[in-house]
Write a protein that holds these residues in place. Sequence first.
Motif, mmCIF file in Angstrom:
data_model
loop_
_atom_site.group_PDB
_atom_site.id
_atom_site.type_symbol
_atom_site.label_atom_id
_atom_site.label_comp_id
_atom_site.label_asym_id
_atom_site.label_seq_id
_atom_site.Cartn_x
_atom_site.Cartn_y
_atom_site.Cartn_z
ATOM 1 N N TYR A 134 17.221 16.017 1.143
ATOM 2 C CA TYR A 134 16.606 16.512 2.376
ATOM 3 C C TYR A 134 17.654 16.587 3.480
ATOM 4 O O TYR A 134 18.734 16.024 3.380
ATOM 5 N N SER A 135 17.298 17.292 4.549
ATOM 6 C CA SER A 135 18.238 17.427 5.660
ATOM 7 C C SER A 135 17.696 16.876 6.979
ATOM 8 O O SER A 135 18.463 16.576 7.877
ATOM 9 N N HIS A 136 16.384 16.742 7.092
ATOM 10 C CA HIS A 136 15.784 16.256 8.341
ATOM 11 C C HIS A 136 14.971 14.989 8.091
ATOM 12 O O HIS A 136 14.204 14.910 7.121
ATOM 13 N N ALA A 137 15.106 14.030 8.974
ATOM 14 C CA ALA A 137 14.424 12.741 8.823
ATOM 15 C C ALA A 137 12.904 12.891 8.791
ATOM 16 O O ALA A 137 12.215 12.083 8.166
ATOM 17 N N LEU A 138 12.371 13.926 9.418
ATOM 18 C CA LEU A 138 10.922 14.123 9.424
ATOM 19 C C LEU A 138 10.368 14.353 8.017
ATOM 20 O O LEU A 138 9.206 14.057 7.746
ATOM 21 N N GLU A 139 11.185 14.855 7.122
ATOM 22 C CA GLU A 139 10.751 15.113 5.753
ATOM 23 C C GLU A 139 10.462 13.823 4.985
ATOM 24 O O GLU A 139 9.645 13.819 4.062
ATOM 25 N N VAL A 140 11.119 12.747 5.353
ATOM 26 C CA VAL A 140 10.995 11.483 4.625
ATOM 27 C C VAL A 140 9.566 10.961 4.643
ATOM 28 O O VAL A 140 9.063 10.473 3.627
ATOM 29 N N ALA A 141 8.876 11.083 5.763
ATOM 30 C CA ALA A 141 7.499 10.580 5.867
ATOM 31 C C ALA A 141 6.587 11.270 4.852
ATOM 32 O O ALA A 141 5.749 10.618 4.211
ATOM 33 N N GLU A 142 6.746 12.572 4.676
ATOM 34 C CA GLU A 142 5.918 13.290 3.704
ATOM 35 C C GLU A 142 6.232 12.832 2.280
ATOM 36 O O GLU A 142 5.325 12.577 1.485
ATOM 37 N N TYR A 143 7.513 12.716 1.954
ATOM 38 C CA TYR A 143 7.892 12.257 0.616
ATOM 39 C C TYR A 143 7.407 10.841 0.361
ATOM 40 O O TYR A 143 6.995 10.514 -0.749
ATOM 41 N N ASP A 144 7.424 9.991 1.380
ATOM 42 C CA ASP A 144 6.952 8.612 1.222
ATOM 43 C C ASP A 144 5.484 8.570 0.790
ATOM 44 O O ASP A 144 5.089 7.720 -0.002
ATOM 45 N N GLU A 145 4.676 9.496 1.311
ATOM 46 C CA GLU A 145 3.269 9.560 0.908
ATOM 47 C C GLU A 145 3.160 9.851 -0.589
ATOM 48 O O GLU A 145 2.363 9.228 -1.287
ATOM 49 N N TYR A 146 3.947 10.809 -1.069
ATOM 50 C CA TYR A 146 3.925 11.146 -2.488
ATOM 51 C C TYR A 146 4.414 9.974 -3.339
ATOM 52 O O TYR A 146 3.808 9.656 -4.371
ATOM 53 N N PHE A 147 5.492 9.329 -2.908
ATOM 54 C CA PHE A 147 6.024 8.195 -3.650
ATOM 55 C C PHE A 147 4.994 7.076 -3.717
ATOM 56 O O PHE A 147 4.806 6.453 -4.760
ATOM 57 N N HIS A 148 4.335 6.808 -2.595
ATOM 58 C CA HIS A 148 3.340 5.737 -2.556
ATOM 59 C C HIS A 148 2.210 6.023 -3.556
ATOM 60 O O HIS A 148 1.777 5.132 -4.292
ATOM 61 N N PHE A 149 1.734 7.258 -3.575
ATOM 62 C CA PHE A 149 0.677 7.638 -4.520
ATOM 63 C C PHE A 149 1.141 7.434 -5.958
ATOM 64 O O PHE A 149 0.409 6.881 -6.793
ATOM 65 N N LEU A 150 2.357 7.883 -6.285
ATOM 66 C CA LEU A 150 2.876 7.757 -7.648
ATOM 67 C C LEU A 150 3.155 6.303 -8.024
ATOM 68 O O LEU A 150 3.016 5.920 -9.185
ATOM 69 N N GLN A 151 3.524 5.475 -7.035
ATOM 70 C CA GLN A 151 3.715 4.051 -7.296
ATOM 71 C C GLN A 151 2.371 3.382 -7.580
ATOM 72 O O GLN A 151 2.266 2.553 -8.484
ATOM 73 N N LYS A 152 1.331 3.740 -6.828
ATOM 74 C CA LYS A 152 -0.003 3.183 -7.072
ATOM 75 C C LYS A 152 -0.530 3.604 -8.439
ATOM 76 O O LYS A 152 -1.297 2.885 -9.064
ATOM 77 N N SER A 153 -0.102 4.771 -8.898
ATOM 78 C CA SER A 153 -0.496 5.264 -10.216
ATOM 79 C C SER A 153 0.392 4.698 -11.321
ATOM 80 O O SER A 153 0.258 5.077 -12.478
ATOM 81 N N ASN A 154 1.331 3.838 -10.942
ATOM 82 C CA ASN A 154 2.250 3.172 -11.864
ATOM 83 C C ASN A 154 3.212 4.148 -12.567
ATOM 84 O O ASN A 154 3.676 3.875 -13.665
ATOM 85 N N LEU A 155 3.484 5.275 -11.938
ATOM 86 C CA LEU A 155 4.429 6.238 -12.499
ATOM 87 C C LEU A 155 5.846 6.032 -11.970
ATOM 88 O O LEU A 155 6.816 6.382 -12.635
ATOM 89 N N LEU A 156 5.952 5.473 -10.752
ATOM 90 C CA LEU A 156 7.252 5.160 -10.153
ATOM 91 C C LEU A 156 7.321 3.675 -9.863
ATOM 92 O O LEU A 156 6.306 3.040 -9.561
ATOM 93 N N LEU A 157 8.525 3.132 -9.917
ATOM 94 C CA LEU A 157 8.742 1.738 -9.526
ATOM 95 C C LEU A 157 8.884 1.655 -8.007
ATOM 96 O O LEU A 157 9.139 2.662 -7.345
ATOM 97 N N ALA A 158 8.733 0.481 -7.448
ATOM 98 C CA ALA A 158 8.757 0.307 -5.996
ATOM 99 C C ALA A 158 10.135 0.519 -5.388
ATOM 100 O O ALA A 158 10.254 0.857 -4.212
ATOM 101 N N GLU A 159 11.171 0.330 -6.177
ATOM 102 C CA GLU A 159 12.542 0.443 -5.670
ATOM 103 C C GLU A 159 12.844 1.870 -5.220
ATOM 104 O O GLU A 159 12.615 2.831 -5.949
ATOM 105 N N LYS A 160 13.370 2.011 -3.989
ATOM 106 C CA LYS A 160 13.707 3.313 -3.425
ATOM 107 C C LYS A 160 15.071 3.211 -2.757
ATOM 108 O O LYS A 160 15.320 2.274 -2.001
#
Length: 71
Positions: free
Chosen positions: A20-46
């Motif tokens: 990514y190039s802008h810090a504002l994008e991180v918040a949107e990606y964090d939502e996706y990561f959180h969902f995938l972590q709750k679904s046990n598809l991603l580990l918590a480490e970022k």
Amino acid sequence: VRIKDTGERLTKPGTIAIVYSHALEVAEYDEYFHFLQKSNLLLAEKEMLELEDVQSISGLKAIRVKVNIEQ
């Protein structure tokens, strides 16, 4: 592309990397990561990484997360 000051490649087996190039994008990606972590598809480490400049593009950053392979 390589991680700034390390020479390490951004891509690694068992991980997903988002550039990514802008810090504002991180918040949107964090939502996706959180969902995938709750679904046990991603580990918590970022990892939040700065990338080396490439072909007249500077200031790129990346998020790298580990995929839960053992599910």
